[in-house]
Enzyme design. Structure first.
Site, PDB file in Angstrom:
ATOM      1  N   LYS A 130       0.862  -1.186   0.000  1.00 36.23           N
ATOM      2  CA  LYS A 130       0.000   0.000   0.000  1.00 36.23           C
ATOM      3  C   LYS A 130       0.899   1.237   0.000  1.00 36.23           C
ATOM      4  O   LYS A 130       1.484   1.602   1.010  1.00 36.23           O
ATOM      5  CB  LYS A 130      -0.912   0.060   1.227  1.00 36.23           C
ATOM      6  CG  LYS A 130      -1.939   1.180   1.076  1.00 36.23           C
ATOM      7  CD  LYS A 130      -2.319   1.860   2.364  1.00 36.23           C
ATOM      8  CE  LYS A 130      -1.476   3.047   2.747  1.00 36.23           C
ATOM      9  NZ  LYS A 130      -1.489   4.214   1.846  1.00 36.23           N
ATOM     10  N   GLU A 175       9.907   1.857  10.565  1.00 39.34           N
ATOM     11  CA  GLU A 175      10.930   2.876  10.276  1.00 39.34           C
ATOM     12  C   GLU A 175      10.251   4.217  10.453  1.00 39.34           C
ATOM     13  O   GLU A 175       9.451   4.616   9.609  1.00 39.34           O
ATOM     14  CB  GLU A 175      11.448   2.734   8.844  1.00 39.34           C
ATOM     15  CG  GLU A 175      12.070   1.390   8.522  1.00 39.34           C
ATOM     16  CD  GLU A 175      13.419   1.181   9.177  1.00 39.34           C
ATOM     17  OE1 GLU A 175      13.924   2.109   9.850  1.00 39.34           O
ATOM     18  OE2 GLU A 175      13.967   0.077   9.042  1.00 39.34           O
ATOM     19  N   CYS A 223      13.919  11.081   6.585  1.00 35.35           N
ATOM     20  CA  CYS A 223      13.830  10.711   7.998  1.00 35.35           C
ATOM     21  C   CYS A 223      15.183  10.828   8.688  1.00 35.35           C
ATOM     22  O   CYS A 223      15.252  11.041   9.881  1.00 35.35           O
ATOM     23  CB  CYS A 223      13.290   9.301   8.112  1.00 35.35           C
ATOM     24  SG  CYS A 223      14.067   8.214   6.948  1.00 35.35           S
ATOM     25  N   GLU A 272      10.447  16.512  15.055  1.00 36.69           N
ATOM     26  CA  GLU A 272      10.845  16.393  13.661  1.00 36.69           C
ATOM     27  C   GLU A 272      10.120  17.466  12.842  1.00 36.69           C
ATOM     28  O   GLU A 272       8.908  17.577  12.916  1.00 36.69           O
ATOM     29  CB  GLU A 272      10.444  15.007  13.160  1.00 36.69           C
ATOM     30  CG  GLU A 272      10.892  14.734  11.752  1.00 36.69           C
ATOM     31  CD  GLU A 272      10.587  13.310  11.351  1.00 36.69           C
ATOM     32  OE1 GLU A 272       9.432  12.885  11.532  1.00 36.69           O
ATOM     33  OE2 GLU A 272      11.502  12.631  10.858  1.00 36.69           O
TER      34      GLU A 272
HETATM   35  P1  NAP Z   1       2.300   8.718   7.795  1.00 39.38           P
HETATM   36  O1  NAP Z   1       1.204   9.687   7.862  1.00 39.38           O
HETATM   37  O2  NAP Z   1       2.697   8.001   9.004  1.00 39.38           O
HETATM   38  O3  NAP Z   1       1.929   7.701   6.612  1.00 39.38           O
HETATM   39  C1  NAP Z   1       2.762   6.667   6.176  1.00 39.38           C
HETATM   40  C2  NAP Z   1       1.930   5.593   5.515  1.00 39.38           C
HETATM   41  O4  NAP Z   1       1.067   4.999   6.474  1.00 39.38           O
HETATM   42  C3  NAP Z   1       1.034   6.125   4.408  1.00 39.38           C
HETATM   43  O5  NAP Z   1       0.973   5.153   3.390  1.00 39.38           O
HETATM   44  C4  NAP Z   1      -0.298   6.264   5.111  1.00 39.38           C
HETATM   45  O6  NAP Z   1      -1.408   6.218   4.243  1.00 39.38           O
HETATM   46  C5  NAP Z   1      -0.280   5.050   6.021  1.00 39.38           C
HETATM   47  N1  NAP Z   1      -1.170   5.122   7.181  1.00 39.38           N
HETATM   48  C6  NAP Z   1      -1.669   6.237   7.787  1.00 39.38           C
HETATM   49  N2  NAP Z   1      -2.470   5.877   8.812  1.00 39.38           N
HETATM   50  C7  NAP Z   1      -2.482   4.520   8.869  1.00 39.38           C
HETATM   51  C8  NAP Z   1      -3.125   3.567   9.711  1.00 39.38           C
HETATM   52  N3  NAP Z   1      -3.906   3.939  10.717  1.00 39.38           N
HETATM   53  N4  NAP Z   1      -2.918   2.253   9.472  1.00 39.38           N
HETATM   54  C9  NAP Z   1      -2.105   1.846   8.478  1.00 39.38           C
HETATM   55  N5  NAP Z   1      -1.482   2.709   7.634  1.00 39.38           N
HETATM   56  C10 NAP Z   1      -1.646   4.039   7.837  1.00 39.38           C
HETATM   57  O7  NAP Z   1       3.647   9.352   7.313  1.00 39.38           O
HETATM   58  P2  NAP Z   1       3.818  10.363   6.126  1.00 39.38           P
HETATM   59  O8  NAP Z   1       3.130  11.620   6.553  1.00 39.38           O
HETATM   60  O9  NAP Z   1       3.409   9.741   4.878  1.00 39.38           O
HETATM   61  O10 NAP Z   1       5.421  10.512   6.096  1.00 39.38           O
HETATM   62  C11 NAP Z   1       6.135  11.413   6.907  1.00 39.38           C
HETATM   63  C12 NAP Z   1       6.699  10.749   8.141  1.00 39.38           C
HETATM   64  O11 NAP Z   1       7.354   9.527   7.823  1.00 39.38           O
HETATM   65  C13 NAP Z   1       7.754  11.581   8.836  1.00 39.38           C
HETATM   66  O12 NAP Z   1       7.456  11.661  10.199  1.00 39.38           O
HETATM   67  C14 NAP Z   1       9.056  10.814   8.626  1.00 39.38           C
HETATM   68  O13 NAP Z   1       9.989  10.909   9.639  1.00 39.38           O
HETATM   69  C15 NAP Z   1       8.611   9.435   8.497  1.00 39.38           C
HETATM   70  N6  NAP Z   1       9.572   8.694   7.661  1.00 39.38           N
HETATM   71  C16 NAP Z   1      10.407   7.793   8.234  1.00 39.38           C
HETATM   72  C17 NAP Z   1      11.342   7.100   7.481  1.00 39.38           C
HETATM   73  C18 NAP Z   1      12.268   6.073   8.050  1.00 39.38           C
HETATM   74  O14 NAP Z   1      12.832   5.275   7.301  1.00 39.38           O
HETATM   75  N7  NAP Z   1      12.488   6.011   9.332  1.00 39.38           N
HETATM   76  C19 NAP Z   1      11.385   7.322   6.109  1.00 39.38           C
HETATM   77  C20 NAP Z   1      10.529   8.263   5.555  1.00 39.38           C
HETATM   78  C21 NAP Z   1       9.615   8.931   6.341  1.00 39.38           C
HETATM   79  P3  NAP Z   1      -2.028   7.515   3.505  1.00 39.38           P
HETATM   80  O15 NAP Z   1      -1.172   8.683   3.861  1.00 39.38           O
HETATM   81  O16 NAP Z   1      -1.967   7.148   2.068  1.00 39.38           O
HETATM   82  O17 NAP Z   1      -3.423   7.642   3.990  1.00 39.38           O
END
Ligand code: NAP
Ligand code: MG
Length: 473
Positions: A177, A252, A289, A381
């Site tokens: 997904k 992650e 990240c 962050e």
């Molecule tokens: P996010 O809001 O946590 O979303 C990540 C993914 O999870 C998206 O595909 C999202 O779907 C999905 N998701 C959201 N709620 C969910 C739930 N309740 N159950 C299952 N899946 C769910 O993160 P983002 O806003 O896309 O990305 C930014 C964040 O990611 C930052 O905080 C960054 O630090 C972190 N990040 C970490 C790493 C690492 O390797 N450590 C790498 C990159 C980013 P939809 O958004 O499509 O609805």
């Protein structure tokens, strides 16, 4: 299909399930180009039934795929790698449009890096210790089963590749997904898997919202592991939901990585530290990240560091070297860190705002100095091009400040080689680069503390999707 200004619009109305392209049963979703705020794609999301079908297909494909000879899996991944390389410009163009990265960044960071990861994975697969001996035991590493991969928008191809390719290498099957904000690259990747001859059901693509599709996958009894990259709050939710079926989770999550300049750093090391830290912090519009978002420097050198950092930041011109933020919402979030007081009472901004394009979610590259280590700016962050400079009275204090975080993802140390290695060992993070050490696509990647659990990439990424069995003779 084109949009109002005659730019191409990618239309994806089919999902990849069980080796076939099938019409999606969910609602359509528009994909915005964050640099222009124009529609650049329309996808059809997966319905509840599509998700069920995808998991069933992955389950059904698992027994055969899990026992394919390593050289067969390696051969398929090699073909995938060739297709990625052949179609690198197509991927870069899609990512430029859906994620906003300028073309050069889209190609280098977003496409060439995951290709290097595929190479490293194939190499790791060919020498992976699937069976070892321990006394009278055979220790077998067996693929976990069905892996659900849930990925973020910041690196639309790379974040998918680091999960899916090691899982396929291990002999696991996958349901992906991708992020709703950036789903387009994943469709192109699905076409690559299909052309490479991956058997039906081994990889499945079900785009849709996290709350619906992500949640269904996390709850599903036939999913054995959830591999998630994204925010720490969503990571907590997923860990909680996955606990109901005691699924394995790889998380992650976020970071607040520190770049530490030691008191014995030479003039040359200091200059390089500032340049590399600014570049790392602003990479991908600050949306990585592992961004080195805190630069910790000896108190008596802070004035020089401010000058160097401001000069380095000025080179990140929005639209050429610096991309936009992903969304209007993210821009609002980043702006909330740019108000007086966010960095504590002594904080000063050492950069000036630059001219920004009229449309798109742009922010000025910003360096804020004399930031209080306990302030919101130093603790949370930002996920935007905002660097904090913090002063330390000694190397011990610098280590304390670096470790004063709920996160533990990346880090950097600059100074005498030997001292820097000792300090690297004291940082509570999953990665540390000493004196500018380069990213290694074979090295394990993951976080300490609330940056997550599990390791991706290379041999450790393969091990992460394997169960361990002891057979006694
Ligand atoms: P996010 O809001 O946590 O979303 C990540 C993914 O999870 C998206 O595909 C999202 O779907 C999905 N998701 C959201 N709620 C969910 C739930 N309740 N159950 C299952 N899946 C769910 O993160 P983002 O806003 O896309 O990305 C930014 C964040 O990611 C930052 O905080 C960054 O630090 C972190 N990040 C970490 C790493 C690492 O390797 N450590 C790498 C990159 C980013 P939809 O958004 O499509 O609805
Ligand atoms: Mg989100």
């Amino acid at each position: 299909m084109t949009n109002a200004t005659n730019q191409p619009v990618q239309r994806e109305s089919e999902l990849y399930i069980d080796g076939r392209w099938v019409p999606g049963g969910g609602a359509d979703l528009e994909v915005e180009n964050p640099a222009t705020e124009e529609v650049t794609g329309v996808i059809t999301q997966a319905s509840t039934e599509d998700v069920a079908n995808a998991v069933a297909a992955a389950r059904k494909a698992f027994p055969a795929w899990s026992v394919t000879p390593v050289r067969e899996r390696a051969a398929i991944l090699r073909r995938v790698r060739e297709i990625l390389a052949d179609r690198a410009e197509v991927f870069a163009d899609l990512i430029n449009r859906e994620q906003g990265s300028p073309p050069r960044v889209a190609r280098g960071l977003h496409v060439d890096t995951p290709i290097a990861v595929v190479d490293a994975t194939i190499e790791a697969l060919e020498r992976f210790p699937f069976v070892t001996e321990l006394g009278n035991s055979l220790i077998r590493r067996e693929p976990v089963g069905v892996v659900a991969a849930i990925t973020p928008w910041n690196l639309p191809l790379h974040q998918v590749v680091v999960k899916v390719v090691p899982a396929l290498a291990a002999g696991a099957t996958v349901v992906l997904k991708p992020a709703g904000l950036t789903p387009l690259a994943a469709f192109e990747l699905a076409r690559a898997f299909d052309s490479a001859g991956l058997p039906a059901g081994v990889f499945n693509l079900v785009p849709g919202s996290g709350r619906v599709v992500g949640d269904l996958l996390t709850r599903h009894r036939d999913v054995d592991q959830v591999s998630f990259t994204g925010s720490t709050p969503v990571g907590r939710t997923i860990a909680g939901v996955a606990a109901q079926t005691l699924k394995r989770v790889t998380l992650e999550l976020g970071g607040k990585s520190a770049s530490v300049v030691l008191t014995d750093a030479t003039e040359e090391q200091l200059v390089r530290a500032v340049k590399v830290t600014v570049g790392n912090c602003f990479l991908n519009g600050g949306q990585t990240c592992t961004a080195l978002s805190r630069l910790i420097v000896p108190e008596d050198r802070i004035a020089q560091v401010e000058e160097l950092a401001a000069a380095a930041a000025a080179k990140y011109v929005p639209g050429s070297r610096l991309g936009p933020l992903i969304s209007a919402e993210q821009r609002k979030e980043v702006a909330s860190f740019l108000v007086p007081g966010a960095g504590g009472p002594a904080a000063v901004t050492v950069t000036s705002p630059v001219e920004l394009p009229g449309r798109g979610h742009w922010v000025s590259p910003t360096v804020i100095s004399r930031v209080d280590p306990d302030s919101r700016l130093a603790q949370e962050e930002v996920f935007g091009p905002v660097l904090s400079i913090l002063a330390a009275g000694s190397d011990d204090e610098a280590v304390m400040i670096a470790n004063n975080s709920i996160y533990g993802l990346g880090g950097a140390v600059w100074g005498d080689d030997e001292t820097a290695l000792t300090v690297a060992a004291r940082l509570r993070t999953g990665q540390v680069d000493v004196n500018g050490g380069a990213f290694n696509p074979a090295a394990p990647f993951g976080g300490y503390k609330q940056s997550g659990t599990g390791r991706e990439i290379g041999e450790h990424g393969i091990a992460d999707v394997c169960e361990i069995k002891a057979v006694q003779r």
